[in-house]
Design an enzyme around this catalytic site. Structure first.
Site, PDB file in Angstrom:
ATOM      1  N   TYR A  51      -0.626 -26.142 -11.710  1.00  0.00           N
ATOM      2  CA  TYR A  51       0.761 -26.273 -11.261  1.00  0.00           C
ATOM      3  C   TYR A  51       0.939 -27.524 -10.407  1.00  0.00           C
ATOM      4  O   TYR A  51       1.974 -28.204 -10.486  1.00  0.00           O
ATOM      5  CB  TYR A  51       1.179 -25.025 -10.474  1.00  0.00           C
ATOM      6  CG  TYR A  51       1.715 -23.939 -11.358  1.00  0.00           C
ATOM      7  CD1 TYR A  51       3.066 -23.771 -11.558  1.00  0.00           C
ATOM      8  CD2 TYR A  51       0.845 -23.091 -12.036  1.00  0.00           C
ATOM      9  CE1 TYR A  51       3.567 -22.788 -12.374  1.00  0.00           C
ATOM     10  CE2 TYR A  51       1.320 -22.102 -12.868  1.00  0.00           C
ATOM     11  CZ  TYR A  51       2.683 -21.955 -13.044  1.00  0.00           C
ATOM     12  OH  TYR A  51       3.165 -20.975 -13.880  1.00  0.00           O
TER      13      TYR A  51
ATOM     14  N   HIS B 259       8.850 -13.288 -22.131  1.00  0.00           N
ATOM     15  CA  HIS B 259       8.053 -14.485 -21.933  1.00  0.00           C
ATOM     16  C   HIS B 259       6.774 -14.483 -22.764  1.00  0.00           C
ATOM     17  O   HIS B 259       6.315 -15.537 -23.181  1.00  0.00           O
ATOM     18  CB  HIS B 259       7.701 -14.569 -20.438  1.00  0.00           C
ATOM     19  CG  HIS B 259       7.049 -15.843 -20.022  1.00  0.00           C
ATOM     20  ND1 HIS B 259       7.725 -17.035 -19.928  1.00  0.00           N
ATOM     21  CD2 HIS B 259       5.772 -16.112 -19.657  1.00  0.00           C
ATOM     22  CE1 HIS B 259       6.893 -17.985 -19.522  1.00  0.00           C
ATOM     23  NE2 HIS B 259       5.698 -17.444 -19.353  1.00  0.00           N
TER      24      HIS B 259
ATOM     25  N   ASP C 245       5.867 -21.433 -22.148  1.00  0.00           N
ATOM     26  CA  ASP C 245       5.442 -21.670 -20.776  1.00  0.00           C
ATOM     27  C   ASP C 245       4.831 -23.081 -20.681  1.00  0.00           C
ATOM     28  O   ASP C 245       5.434 -24.042 -21.127  1.00  0.00           O
ATOM     29  CB  ASP C 245       4.469 -20.580 -20.315  1.00  0.00           C
ATOM     30  CG  ASP C 245       4.285 -20.563 -18.800  1.00  0.00           C
ATOM     31  OD1 ASP C 245       5.113 -19.970 -18.109  1.00  0.00           O
ATOM     32  OD2 ASP C 245       3.316 -21.165 -18.320  1.00  0.00           O
TER      33      ASP C 245
END
Length: 418
Positions: free
Chosen positions: A332, A389, A197
């Site tokens: 982000y 993930h 990630d």
């Protein structure tokens, strides 16, 4: 969590301070009260019991809320985390930015020749993702495989790393901070890295910034752009003929990737553009934050493995709830927003550091090996039909074996020992 109880102002640069994470009782009581006041939407009748097409299922969220409210005991979990990890806080000075306080865990092997390994987490994860791999990776009682000194820091604003007080902290700044942590604070002049990630962007940036210090890197997410006729002509032609040339795993990987980009990436657009507005909702409502996360745990993990229990999910949520969610959402914007493309750029330049990649079936951003070879010195590649993930939590045994196999390979040892 009340970070005012942490003596941040008294920290000296590059001087680590032992730390035992603790969340005060008043905060836990408030959380319980908020959970008790939850209001739920009503499901529409034309969506099946197992359909998550509209997002998180009401029944599943309600079940987890009740578990969090009535059964989950953070104080027990807090003790467990303090038993598993050695926690530290340190203040580092980032050139061009200024001071940052970093929380990290540092578990040393009894083997003095163990390899320093930096484990870099992502969102919606945290350093908790190292909890099932720290013991086997640091053991030195088996001469047939390498052991590691495992360092697992928290991205600023995640878990127990205090949130930055000014903007600008994206993958590149964190990469610089982690390098300072490894070299100047812990005294490791060379080391290897692992990332998934956001950790994949951070570890790539570390190698780009310091190729002579990072001697090997392993990734379990590889969001490289598709090949072009100019960047990788053979990979591009193979892609054009994929109906004939791609394996079933590669076909499925690209199907999952396309589905993520078209149906599951709305959260990314919101978080990279207006994270603070979203943060009011997710930072004030534990139910809202849980629902926001549980959709990701459902879609991105391999439910067939049954490896993420209800307690694991709530602990992962707690690592963001204690800081009110917003700081991690802002990451982000720093990584993907403001037109800077900071994260994407780390996968648009070739990195010569020996690279290993493990691809798990439910990881959202897969690619074929020849796509990855455009931008990396691929020395190890392994594909798994199970896992997703959160690989280090879902398939810790496979994850540990990959660390051992790749970082003891001739390519990495040649790089590490030179």
């Amino acid at each position: 969590m009340d970070f005012s109880t942490i003596p941040i102002k008294g920290l000296k640069f590059n001087t680590p301070v032992p730390y035992k994470p603790h969340v005060n009782k008043a905060f836990l009581n408030t959380t319980t009260q908020k959970l008790a006041l939850a209001r739920y939407p009503q499901e529409q009748t034309d969506f099946g019991e197992n359909s998550w097409a509209q997002g998180a299922k009401v029944s599943r969220v309600k079940q987890l809320v009740e578990f969090w409210r009535d059964e989950y005991d953070w104080e027990v979990e807090e003790k467990r985390l303090n038993d598993i990890f050695n926690h530290f806080l340190v203040k580092v000075d980032i050139p061009g930015y200024g001071p940052l306080v970093i929380h990290y865990t540092h578990t040393k092997s009894t083997n003095p020749n163990a390899i320093p390994l930096l484990f870099s987490h992502g969102w919606p994860g945290s350093f908790i993702e190292a909890s099932r791999i720290v013991a086997p990776l640091t053991k030195s009682d088996n001469l047939s495989h390498p052991s590691f000194h495992l360092i697992a820091p928290s991205i600023p604003g995640f878990g127990f790393s205090p949130a930055p007080l000014k903007s600008g902290v994206g993958p590149n700044i964190v990469a610089t901070a982690y390098t300072i942590l490894m070299t100047d604070v812990l005294g490791y002049p060379k080391f290897v890295t692992q990332g998934g990630d956001f950790g994949s962007f951070i570890t790539r940036s570390m190698a780009i910034q310091n190729p002579s210090i990072v001697r090997g890197q392993h990734l379990n997410m590889f969001p490289v752009p598709p090949p072009t006729l100019w960047s990788a002509p053979l990979a591009y032609l193979r892609w054009c003929l994929s109906a004939l040339t791609y394996s079933s795993f590669e076909h499925e990987a690209l199907r999952v990737r396309t589905n993520f980009e078209t149906d599951q990436s709305g959260y990314l657009e919101a978080q990279k553009t207006r994270p603070q507005t979203l943060g009011f909702a997710l930072g004030d409502s534990p139910v809202g934050l849980l629902a926001w996360f549980v959709e990701k745990f459902h879609d991105w993990s391999d439910g067939a493995l049954d490896s993420l229990g209800d307690g694991d999910i709530i602990t992962l949520v707690m690592m963001h709830w204690i800081q009110g969610a917003t700081p991690a959402l802002r990451f982000y914007r720093e990584a993907f927003g403001r037109g800077c493309r900071e994260a994407e750029k780390t996968f648009e330049v070739y990195v010569s550091v020996p690279t290993g990649v493990s691809m798990y079936a439910k990881e959202q951003l897969h690619c074929p090996r020849d796509w990855a070879a455009q931008v990396a010195n691929i020395q190890y590649w392994r594909e798994y039909d199970q896992g997703g993930h959160f690989a280090s939590l879902e398939r810790p045994d496979a994850f540990v074996q990959d660390m051992r196999d790749f970082f003891s390979s001739a390519a990495v040892l040649k790089s590490y020992l030179k």
